[in-house]
Motif scaffolding. Structure first.
Motif, mmCIF file in Angstrom:
data_model
loop_
_atom_site.group_PDB
_atom_site.id
_atom_site.type_symbol
_atom_site.label_atom_id
_atom_site.label_comp_id
_atom_site.label_asym_id
_atom_site.label_seq_id
_atom_site.Cartn_x
_atom_site.Cartn_y
_atom_site.Cartn_z
ATOM 1 N N PRO A 14 -48.023 -29.629 0.048
ATOM 2 C CA PRO A 14 -47.003 -29.546 -0.991
ATOM 3 C C PRO A 14 -46.006 -30.691 -0.860
ATOM 4 O O PRO A 14 -45.773 -31.202 0.233
ATOM 5 N N MET A 15 -45.424 -31.061 -1.980
ATOM 6 C CA MET A 15 -44.359 -32.054 -2.005
ATOM 7 C C MET A 15 -43.062 -31.321 -2.343
ATOM 8 O O MET A 15 -43.078 -30.309 -3.057
ATOM 9 N N LEU A 30 -38.209 -37.374 -2.896
ATOM 10 C CA LEU A 30 -39.466 -36.655 -2.800
ATOM 11 C C LEU A 30 -39.954 -36.742 -1.356
ATOM 12 O O LEU A 30 -39.960 -37.820 -0.758
ATOM 13 N N VAL A 31 -40.344 -35.601 -0.789
ATOM 14 C CA VAL A 31 -40.705 -35.525 0.629
ATOM 15 C C VAL A 31 -42.064 -34.852 0.775
ATOM 16 O O VAL A 31 -42.319 -33.816 0.158
ATOM 17 N N GLY A 32 -42.900 -35.447 1.604
ATOM 18 C CA GLY A 32 -44.197 -34.853 1.896
ATOM 19 C C GLY A 32 -44.306 -34.298 3.299
ATOM 20 O O GLY A 32 -45.207 -33.527 3.593
ATOM 21 N N GLY A 82 -39.933 -42.228 -7.060
ATOM 22 C CA GLY A 82 -40.150 -43.620 -7.442
ATOM 23 C C GLY A 82 -38.895 -44.419 -7.694
ATOM 24 O O GLY A 82 -38.960 -45.631 -7.914
ATOM 25 N N GLU A 83 -37.745 -43.777 -7.702
ATOM 26 C CA GLU A 83 -36.464 -44.465 -7.892
ATOM 27 C C GLU A 83 -35.676 -44.399 -6.596
ATOM 28 O O GLU A 83 -35.817 -43.466 -5.822
ATOM 29 N N THR A 84 -34.829 -45.366 -6.383
ATOM 30 C CA THR A 84 -33.942 -45.322 -5.226
ATOM 31 C C THR A 84 -32.524 -45.026 -5.687
ATOM 32 O O THR A 84 -32.072 -45.555 -6.699
ATOM 33 N N GLY A 85 -31.860 -44.168 -4.951
ATOM 34 C CA GLY A 85 -30.471 -43.845 -5.237
ATOM 35 C C GLY A 85 -29.542 -45.025 -5.006
ATOM 36 O O GLY A 85 -28.374 -44.987 -5.388
ATOM 37 N N ASP A 86 -30.057 -46.090 -4.391
ATOM 38 C CA ASP A 86 -29.249 -47.305 -4.225
ATOM 39 C C ASP A 86 -28.978 -47.957 -5.572
ATOM 40 O O ASP A 86 -27.992 -48.670 -5.733
ATOM 41 N N ARG A 87 -29.874 -47.713 -6.570
ATOM 42 C CA ARG A 87 -29.726 -48.319 -7.901
ATOM 43 C C ARG A 87 -29.617 -47.303 -9.031
ATOM 44 O O ARG A 87 -29.185 -47.654 -10.117
ATOM 45 N N THR A 152 -49.255 -37.068 -6.542
ATOM 46 C CA THR A 152 -48.234 -38.115 -6.507
ATOM 47 C C THR A 152 -48.776 -39.495 -6.146
ATOM 48 O O THR A 152 -47.993 -40.429 -5.987
ATOM 49 N N HIS A 153 -50.085 -39.641 -6.051
ATOM 50 C CA HIS A 153 -50.651 -40.926 -5.628
ATOM 51 C C HIS A 153 -50.280 -42.075 -6.561
ATOM 52 O O HIS A 153 -50.256 -43.224 -6.130
ATOM 53 N N GLY A 154 -49.952 -41.804 -7.811
ATOM 54 C CA GLY A 154 -49.589 -42.868 -8.753
ATOM 55 C C GLY A 154 -48.111 -43.259 -8.714
ATOM 56 O O GLY A 154 -47.689 -44.126 -9.476
#
Length: 162
Positions: A14-15, A30-32, A82-87, A152-154
């Motif tokens: 699960p993710m 997102l954490v695996g 896929g996004e970073t909270g830095d931006r 989530t591989h994509g």
């Protein structure tokens, strides 16, 4: 390729989306790498990458919220993976509310829990956060098909994995 790849390539875990808040900063990713690790007392371990902004906020947080997603919640998975909270302010276009202890709860998650950080464990490029559950919700009421690693591989990670 790592020595574990022949084993881990067979897993479809699960993710989770983990959210944290500390000193007025919000973060989530997102954490695996996560699992229940004790029944009595109930404990759950979440591993966050040191490269991730969520880790930097979580290391100052008293609590983390851990969310499960439906398999079809690709938009949330892409946002938090896929996004970073830095931006990007990941919470700007996502319905959420404050939970216990000021935690950040994603309204669209079918299930979530808030855990008090009991310990942090150095795991190499990831740090484990040992959580003691304070409250858990299953809004779905049943066992919906959950988002897994295979779904989530994509998604290109917002930060490198190492």
């Amino acid at each position: 390729m790592t020595d574990l790849d022949p084993f881990t390539d067979l897993l479809d875990c699960p993710m989770y989306v983990v959210t944290a808040e500390a000193d007025g900063e919000r973060a989530g990713c997102l954490v695996g790498f996560a699992s229940q690790c004790s029944i009595e007392p109930a404990r759950f371990m979440v591993w966050l990458s040191r490269a991730n902004r969520t880790y930097r906020v979580a290391e100052r947080a008293e609590r983390l919220a851990v969310h499960l997603l439906h398999r079809d919640q690709d938009r949330l998975a892409r946002l938090f993976g896929g996004e970073t909270g830095d931006r990007t302010d990941k919470f700007a276009g996502v319905p959420w509310h404050r939970g216990p202890g000021g935690s950040l709860i994603l309204d669209e998650a079918p299930a979530w829990f808030v855990g008090r950080v009991e310990n942090r464990v150095d795991g190499g490029d990831h740090v484990g956060f040992l959580l003691a559950s304070e409250v858990a919700e299953n809004i779905a009421g049943d066992r919906p098909p959950l988002l897994t690693l295979g779904d989530t591989h994509g998604i290109t990670p917002g930060h490198p994995a190492d």
